[in-house]
Every structure is written in structure tokens, then in C-alpha cells.
Write a protein that holds these residues in place. Sequence first.
Motif, mmCIF file in Angstrom:
data_model
loop_
_atom_site.group_PDB
_atom_site.id
_atom_site.type_symbol
_atom_site.label_atom_id
_atom_site.label_comp_id
_atom_site.label_asym_id
_atom_site.label_seq_id
_atom_site.Cartn_x
_atom_site.Cartn_y
_atom_site.Cartn_z
ATOM 1 N N SER A 261 -3.129 8.098 2.571
ATOM 2 C CA SER A 261 -2.822 6.634 2.012
ATOM 3 C C SER A 261 -1.471 5.684 1.132
ATOM 4 O O SER A 261 -0.935 6.233 0.620
ATOM 5 C CB SER A 261 -3.599 6.116 1.811
ATOM 6 O OG SER A 261 -4.971 6.001 2.314
ATOM 7 N N ALA A 262 -1.439 4.792 1.531
ATOM 8 C CA ALA A 262 0.013 4.347 0.887
ATOM 9 C C ALA A 262 0.076 2.715 0.240
ATOM 10 O O ALA A 262 -0.483 1.781 1.898
ATOM 11 C CB ALA A 262 1.615 4.400 1.739
ATOM 12 N N ILE A 263 0.342 2.579 -0.315
ATOM 13 C CA ILE A 263 0.765 1.282 -0.981
ATOM 14 C C ILE A 263 2.098 0.656 -1.978
ATOM 15 O O ILE A 263 2.538 1.257 -1.702
ATOM 16 C CB ILE A 263 -0.197 0.622 -1.989
ATOM 17 C CG1 ILE A 263 -0.682 0.968 -3.165
ATOM 18 C CG2 ILE A 263 -1.745 0.594 -1.282
ATOM 19 C CD1 ILE A 263 -1.114 0.330 -4.501
ATOM 20 N N ALA A 267 5.197 -4.551 -3.277
ATOM 21 C CA ALA A 267 5.176 -5.732 -2.571
ATOM 22 C C ALA A 267 3.472 -5.063 -1.677
ATOM 23 O O ALA A 267 3.153 -4.724 -0.867
ATOM 24 C CB ALA A 267 5.285 -6.005 -1.468
ATOM 25 N N PRO A 268 2.727 -5.527 -2.627
ATOM 26 C CA PRO A 268 1.095 -4.610 -2.550
ATOM 27 C C PRO A 268 0.611 -5.511 -1.112
ATOM 28 O O PRO A 268 -0.435 -5.220 -0.241
ATOM 29 C CB PRO A 268 -0.553 -4.986 -3.669
ATOM 30 C CG PRO A 268 1.177 -7.045 -3.811
ATOM 31 C CD PRO A 268 2.414 -6.482 -3.592
ATOM 32 N N ASP A 269 1.345 -7.061 -0.274
ATOM 33 C CA ASP A 269 0.615 -7.058 0.752
ATOM 34 C C ASP A 269 1.174 -6.430 2.056
ATOM 35 O O ASP A 269 0.805 -6.389 3.860
ATOM 36 C CB ASP A 269 1.136 -8.919 0.894
ATOM 37 C CG ASP A 269 -0.148 -9.269 0.273
ATOM 38 O OD1 ASP A 269 -1.224 -8.314 -0.333
ATOM 39 O OD2 ASP A 269 0.026 -10.780 0.109
ATOM 40 N N ARG A 270 2.657 -5.066 1.314
ATOM 41 C CA ARG A 270 2.912 -5.054 3.189
ATOM 42 C C ARG A 270 2.031 -3.803 3.437
ATOM 43 O O ARG A 270 1.401 -2.916 2.915
ATOM 44 C CB ARG A 270 4.518 -4.445 2.198
ATOM 45 C CG ARG A 270 5.474 -3.454 2.962
ATOM 46 C CD ARG A 270 6.293 -3.179 2.420
ATOM 47 N NE ARG A 270 6.339 -1.649 2.960
ATOM 48 C CZ ARG A 270 7.176 -0.487 2.653
ATOM 49 N NH1 ARG A 270 7.614 -0.274 1.217
ATOM 50 N NH2 ARG A 270 7.895 0.077 4.199
ATOM 51 N N HIS A 271 2.365 -3.537 4.821
ATOM 52 C CA HIS A 271 1.789 -2.509 5.317
ATOM 53 C C HIS A 271 2.787 -1.741 5.176
ATOM 54 O O HIS A 271 4.208 -1.795 6.163
ATOM 55 C CB HIS A 271 1.407 -2.684 6.691
ATOM 56 C CG HIS A 271 0.053 -3.161 7.138
ATOM 57 N ND1 HIS A 271 -0.990 -2.932 8.164
ATOM 58 C CD2 HIS A 271 0.242 -4.651 7.064
ATOM 59 C CE1 HIS A 271 -1.869 -4.123 8.131
ATOM 60 N NE2 HIS A 271 -1.313 -4.769 7.315
ATOM 61 N N SER A 516 7.483 -6.682 4.083
ATOM 62 C CA SER A 516 6.879 -7.443 5.372
ATOM 63 C C SER A 516 4.930 -6.980 5.288
ATOM 64 O O SER A 516 4.938 -5.927 4.719
ATOM 65 C CB SER A 516 7.107 -7.428 6.388
ATOM 66 O OG SER A 516 7.636 -6.188 6.229
ATOM 67 N N GLY A 517 4.472 -7.872 5.950
ATOM 68 C CA GLY A 517 2.817 -7.281 6.707
ATOM 69 C C GLY A 517 2.005 -8.031 5.783
ATOM 70 O O GLY A 517 2.123 -8.783 5.107
ATOM 71 N N SER A 518 1.063 -7.146 5.591
ATOM 72 C CA SER A 518 0.078 -6.791 5.039
ATOM 73 C C SER A 518 -0.419 -5.425 3.761
ATOM 74 O O SER A 518 0.636 -5.419 3.931
ATOM 75 C CB SER A 518 -1.082 -7.677 5.791
ATOM 76 O OG SER A 518 -2.495 -7.656 5.077
#
Length: 553
Positions: A261-263, A267-271, A516-518
Amino acid sequence: MDLRTAAAYRPTKPELAVFVSGVTSMGLEILAVRIIAPQFGSHIYTVGGILTVVLAALSLGYWQGGKRARGATNREMSWLLLATALYVAIVIYASDLLLIQTSTLALPPRYAALPSAIILFGPPTYLLGFISPYAAELSQKAGVGEASGHVYALGTIGSILGSAATTFVLIPAMSIDTIGVLFGGLLVGTAIVLTLPSISRKPLLASVTIVLLLVAATGAGPITYDHRGDVVYQTQTAYQELEIIDDGDTRIMYLDGARHSAIDLEAPDRHVFEYTRYFHLPMLMTEDVDDVDRVLFIGGGGYVGPQDFEDHYDATVDVVEIDPGVTTAAEDYFGLEESETMTAHTNDGRQFLQNTDETYDVIILDAYKQDQVPFHLTTVEFMDLVSDRLTDDGVFYANVIAAPNGPASEFYHAQQRTMDQAFPDTYSFRTSESNDIQNIQIVATNHETGFSEAELAERNDARNLSVDLSEAVGNYMPASDDSDAPILRDDRGEVDSLLDPMLGQRYVIEETEDGSGSSEPPSPSQSVGGEPPIAATQQTESRPPLVVTPFGR
């Protein structure tokens, strides 16, 4: 032997030595899996190699000990125990360095763990093998048969205790180094008892020195640079080694050395990993996103994927994670908060489905033991169970690590054919344009759907999802001829042989650009054993970076 006799029984010194050697040899064997698996994987070749080395070393020790047993003394056995304790200190001090060095040897992947097993655990097990024939020679029993039977019984009882205590008590409660010190101290203490009532200066000095070395080894390992980043948290759970590592702004959960898992802390909304966007593909295949009321994740890891679903969809999310230590780490380091719409269940995924009466609109399988799905979550019996726990128009999503074609695609084809037996329609999506081993996503619908790539693209345009799935839809893989692939069944354990062509090959994960991303986790989740996975990073202007790592090493 009545109870009174048993209560009054006092083991002789040779009997004590045999019992302790049994405890220690089996305890070291259990530890060997926990020490070696993070570097080389916990597949059958690693575990089988460790068992082979231990049994071979014990046999050689028995043979040599039998040849030298005539004239054996308690003092000789004490020196054998002290020598074993000294080697345990070496294992504690240098195991990480030795694992790294032996992993560079040019060996076929299935044999890669053998040198480490031989160097680290061959010598101490060989030395302990001397104890049984020495003790039989010193036994007070009248006949050879009675003496040998008594010795083997005591050694086996010690092995049972060592195996049970290490597995169920020590590993869940202590670090590997601490357990090693405990075994070393037990050997030293037994060696001292063997020389009583009068211990001479030389064995006393040796005992004190070895105890000091054992203690020093736990905090003075060789200085090595961890290329993965800063270690924020590390522990041994009942199932695996768990590490939380910050690599710049990226926080990663490692389980037995594999990224799970990674965050992005900034930018916590980034995949962080491109393929985790694909987790939302089931939302294109449901009749209406608003009709998705219940979602089940099998495999929690950092719980980033489940939290993303909770944030973006009006659904209740259940997560099944077998390792409670992983869930605790997700709470402490990945922002997990249980609520009315987010519930964590500590259980095996298959057992949970067998015992629940709930049905789900979407079930996502992201459960991994290092870099492979646990066998019992791949079979047609499991797929039938999943189908039963889905609503009539429910969708099942499976994250599979394999190559799209070639020999390394055997597991992928077997998994898709197995899912075809339980579901009317299945769809596959590659996550990298390369033909290397990657995360292939297989989505199955519980009713006939017959989606084309164009229809999925239209749904992606029409539905305002939290992530753009146009690239995922564009990576749709047309149905291939997998009629020769085996159907995985509970009574046919073929997964290891299907994964064999992938061992040692590079495993590619494409990484998104910053910002970028979620939000989402990288790969595997559920735990129950590969070289620390970031082996190289490549980046070009036209494509996001790749994370490249040897599969199964």
C-alpha cells in the motif's frame, strides 16, 4: 510411570541437552522462514529449501556425532551448545548482509534461497545434530534400543515445544533478533548446567563472552543503507514482517519485503500506482453507480482503496484483512478510521464469505501473500462462493500479477478460465504496455453483460466517477484462447507450478505523476512472503515512471 513418579522425575544432564537441542533446532527452523522469506519470497521453493537444508544438516550431525560418540562427555556437549549459541549471534548480526550478498548469486530463481539457508542455518543445525548420539552414549538406560528411543522421544518433545512456542507465542510477541537472543541464552544456560557443580574458567569465560555477543548483535548489525527510504515503523506480526517506510513524500507499507500500500503524504488524492485506478472498473459494469450499496474488499493493506470507495461512493464498505497488525498500522499511518460505513473484519477472506449472510454489489479481491494470491482464493470453489455472495447483478474484481502473454502468463490464463466457470462474463485489462509481469485486472459480472470496449468507453464518458478510466478501458485485452489452461481446484495445487515461469523475471508497476489521480494502495494486501521491491526506477517525458522489481525475489 505414575503421577508421583513423574513429579519426582529429574532429567539427567544428557537428557536436558537433548531436550534443549530439540527446542532450539525447531525454533531456528521456524525463524529461518521469517528471516529468509522477505528476501526470496515465501513460495514453496523457499520453504522446501529451508526444510531440506535443516534435515540434511541434522542428518549429517547425527552421522558424525554417532561416529564420535564413544567416549563422549557432558563437557563436550557443553562446547557444542556454546558453539551453536555463537553461531546464532552471527545470524543475528549478519543475516541481512548475508541475504543481500547471496541474492546476487547467478542461480535459477527456484534455488535462489538455498545459499542463504545453508550459510545461516546449516552450521548451527549440524552442531545440534551431535547432541542426540552423544546423549544416547551417555544414557543410563540399560539397552541400546531403550537408550536411543528415550533420546529420540525427548528430542521430539523438545521439537514440538520449540515449534509451538516459536509459532504461537514468541513470533507474535517479539522481534526476530530478540527470539534469537532467547535461543542463544537457552543454549548457553544449558551448557553451563552440563558443567556443574564445578565450572572451569575457560567455559565460564566463553559463556560470558557469547552472552555479551548475543546482546551486542541485536543492536549492532552491520551498517547498511536502506535504499527504500526512512523506516517509520517496523514489527513482526503473527503473519509477516511489517514495515512502514517514507520515500520522500510517498509512504509505503511493506509486508515481507513486498510493497502492499502507498499514499502520497503531500497529495493524498493521488493514486501512487497507475493500476490502482483500475479498482474503479466495476463501477462501469454496474447498472447504476447509485445502486451500489455494499462493497467488500478482500485484503486491506493500508486500507487506502477501501477509504477511497468510502469517500467517493454512497456505499457501505466492509474490509476483510487476516492480519490485525496490518489493520493497526493502517489506523496509525494511513488514516484508517472505522465508522458506520467502514468496517474492518479480522478474518481470512474465504472463511468470511463462508460465514456471512450478506450479499455485496461489488467484491474486490486484492489479497496477496507477498506477490501471489493465496491458493485458496484462486480456485473454482472460491469463485462459486464469491458468486453466491454477490447480488444478481453484482461485479467481482480480481487483481492478478502475471504477464499478458508468453510462459509467464500461465497463471493469468488459468485464473481467467477458472473465473469463467463461475461467472457468465469476464473481462481482462492490462496495466502496462510492456509484456513484462504486471498487474492484470480481471473483472467478472454475475449476469450476462457482453460489454464491448466501445460500450465501456461510453459509460466512462457518461458517468462522473472519481477517476478517469479511459486509459484503463483502452487497455482492454480481447479474449484469448485459454482452453489449454488448467481450472484451479481445491484438490489440485497447481498455483506454484504456474507461477514458476515468472520467478526472477522483472515485475513492472507504472507510477503516476505527482499530484494526479485519486487515492489508493499499490499492490497486494492480505497477508499470511522477494527482494525489497524497488530495484530500479525509470522515467521518460512521455510516460509515467516504472517501478521494476524481480518477481518472487
